[in-house]
Design a protein around this motif. Structure first.
Motif, PDB file in Angstrom:
ATOM      1  N   GLU A 133       1.124 -10.990  -3.831  1.00 35.04           N
ATOM      2  CA  GLU A 133       1.707 -11.640  -2.296  1.00 35.04           C
ATOM      3  C   GLU A 133       0.477 -12.331  -1.026  1.00 35.04           C
ATOM      4  O   GLU A 133       0.042 -11.947  -0.404  1.00 35.04           O
ATOM      5  CB  GLU A 133       0.863 -10.101  -1.802  1.00 35.04           C
ATOM      6  N   ASN A 174       3.496 -17.503   0.017  1.00 38.36           N
ATOM      7  CA  ASN A 174       4.787 -16.957   0.368  1.00 38.36           C
ATOM      8  C   ASN A 174       5.906 -17.458  -0.282  1.00 38.36           C
ATOM      9  O   ASN A 174       5.330 -18.933  -1.112  1.00 38.36           O
ATOM     10  CB  ASN A 174       4.928 -17.832   2.111  1.00 38.36           C
ATOM     11  N   VAL A 219      10.770  -9.029  -2.656  1.00 43.84           N
ATOM     12  CA  VAL A 219       8.887  -8.623  -2.610  1.00 43.84           C
ATOM     13  C   VAL A 219       9.174  -7.000  -1.412  1.00 43.84           C
ATOM     14  O   VAL A 219       8.232  -6.209  -2.210  1.00 43.84           O
ATOM     15  CB  VAL A 219       8.537 -10.257  -1.452  1.00 43.84           C
ATOM     16  N   CYS A 246       7.191  -5.053  -4.134  1.00 44.35           N
ATOM     17  CA  CYS A 246       5.729  -5.234  -3.505  1.00 44.35           C
ATOM     18  C   CYS A 246       5.440  -3.415  -1.806  1.00 44.35           C
ATOM     19  O   CYS A 246       4.762  -2.637  -2.399  1.00 44.35           O
ATOM     20  CB  CYS A 246       5.203  -6.306  -2.481  1.00 44.35           C
ATOM     21  N   TYR A 247       6.734  -3.163  -1.467  1.00 40.90           N
ATOM     22  CA  TYR A 247       6.429  -2.787  -0.338  1.00 40.90           C
ATOM     23  C   TYR A 247       6.719  -1.206  -1.414  1.00 40.90           C
ATOM     24  O   TYR A 247       6.116  -0.231  -0.783  1.00 40.90           O
ATOM     25  CB  TYR A 247       7.485  -2.509   0.767  1.00 40.90           C
TER      26      TYR A 247
END
Length: 295
Positions: free
Chosen positions: A250, A253, A285, A289-290
């Motif tokens: 993270e 971009n 992502v 990631c979440y």
């Protein structure tokens, strides 16, 4: 560096070897050995080459590599930096079929282990998101000695055979043609080493063919025969694997990751990313990631 038959040191007081690797980065030369190898990754990330397969590795991965399967764990580039403070840490068990006695695998009770041994000829990866019974068994074998270590090895095998088939990921294709000559291993190692050091820029076919000391045409035939991949496909796999790692931090971009991993435009990056992950970079992502943040 020369990729040759790798001889495991063993003393007269042990029938199999337990090895602790704790260093800035793992041994990074393509190699093979007659022993079955069971490895638990404890720290570090990188790219695993096994037979004709390319995969990412991460902590809590359990790898089972069969006899004479060419393989190498190549850490991410930051582990090679002089200022790197992270370490690569793994525990491995090495043993031959006769380590516990000739005919041991022929016992009726050992049929599941014999089947596992056969499957390991392609290499197996079992991924875990949290420590569990199997990872703790491998982690604790270092503390055992003598008969207790043999019992722990049998417990590890028993746990491995209980892993559901759908959770065992084969690392190499069934059709993989294992290199039989030292020159083949040397050539593959040189190509892997060169790509890992230069994937962030454009690598011409003539350039990599020169590394292998072949003409471009001969190299294309050789590489497809040995890896079941085109060189461009292989290069893109390496780039996408590293792109995934960068996205998960993270810190970058999508556009930054695209160019940092050697792609010249976003459309090609997005196309290749979806080809290998079945997701767009943005979807990747969100999903990984979440999901990790919510746990």
């Amino acid at each position: 560096m020369k990729a040759l038959y790798f001889r495991m040191p063993k003393t007269e007081v042990e029938s199999f070897r337990v090895q602790i690797d704790k260093m800035p980065y793992f041994y990074d030369t393509l190699h093979y050995h007659p022993e079955l190898q069971i490895t638990l990754i404890l720290k570090s990330t990188g790219t695993l080459f096994a037979g004709d397969g390319i995969h990412r590795f991460q902590p809590l991965d359990v790898l089972v590599m069969g006899s004479n399967l060419p393989h190498v764990l190549r850490n991410d580039q930051e582990y090679y930096a002089p200022e790197n403070q992270d370490e690569a840490h793994a525990i491995s068990v090495f043993l031959k079929k006769e380590s516990l006695g000739k005919g041991f695998l022929e016992l009726p009770e050992m049929q599941p282990v014999k089947d596992l041994w056969h499957q390991a000829s392609r290499g197996i990866r079992i991924q875990h998101q949290a420590p569990n019974y199997l990872t703790e068994q491998l982690k604790s074998i270092e503390q055992t000695q003598g008969l207790q270590r043999v019992v722990q090895l049998l417990n590890i095998f028993e746990s491995l055979t209980r892993v559901q088939e759908e959770k065992r990921e084969f690392l190499s294709s069934a059709a993989f043609l294992s290199p039989q000559k030292d020159t083949d291993n040397q050539r593959l190692n040189d190509v892997i080493d060169y790509v890992m050091k230069n994937y962030t820029r454009d690598i011409k076919l003539s350039e990599i063919a020169e590394v292998a000391h072949m003409t471009s045409e001969a190299f294309c035939r050789y590489f497809k025969l040995r890896t079941r991949k085109t060189f461009s496909g292989f290069l893109n796999e390496i780039r996408i694997g590293n792109a995934c790692q960068m996205l998960l931090t993270e810190q970058y971009n999508v556009s930054e990751v695209c160019f940092a991993c050697g792609f010249n435009n976003l459309s090609n990056f997005n196309r290749q990313f979806k080809k290998f992950t079945q997701l767009t970079p943005s979807q990747y992502v969100k999903e990984y990631c979440y999901a990790g943040r919510s746990q």
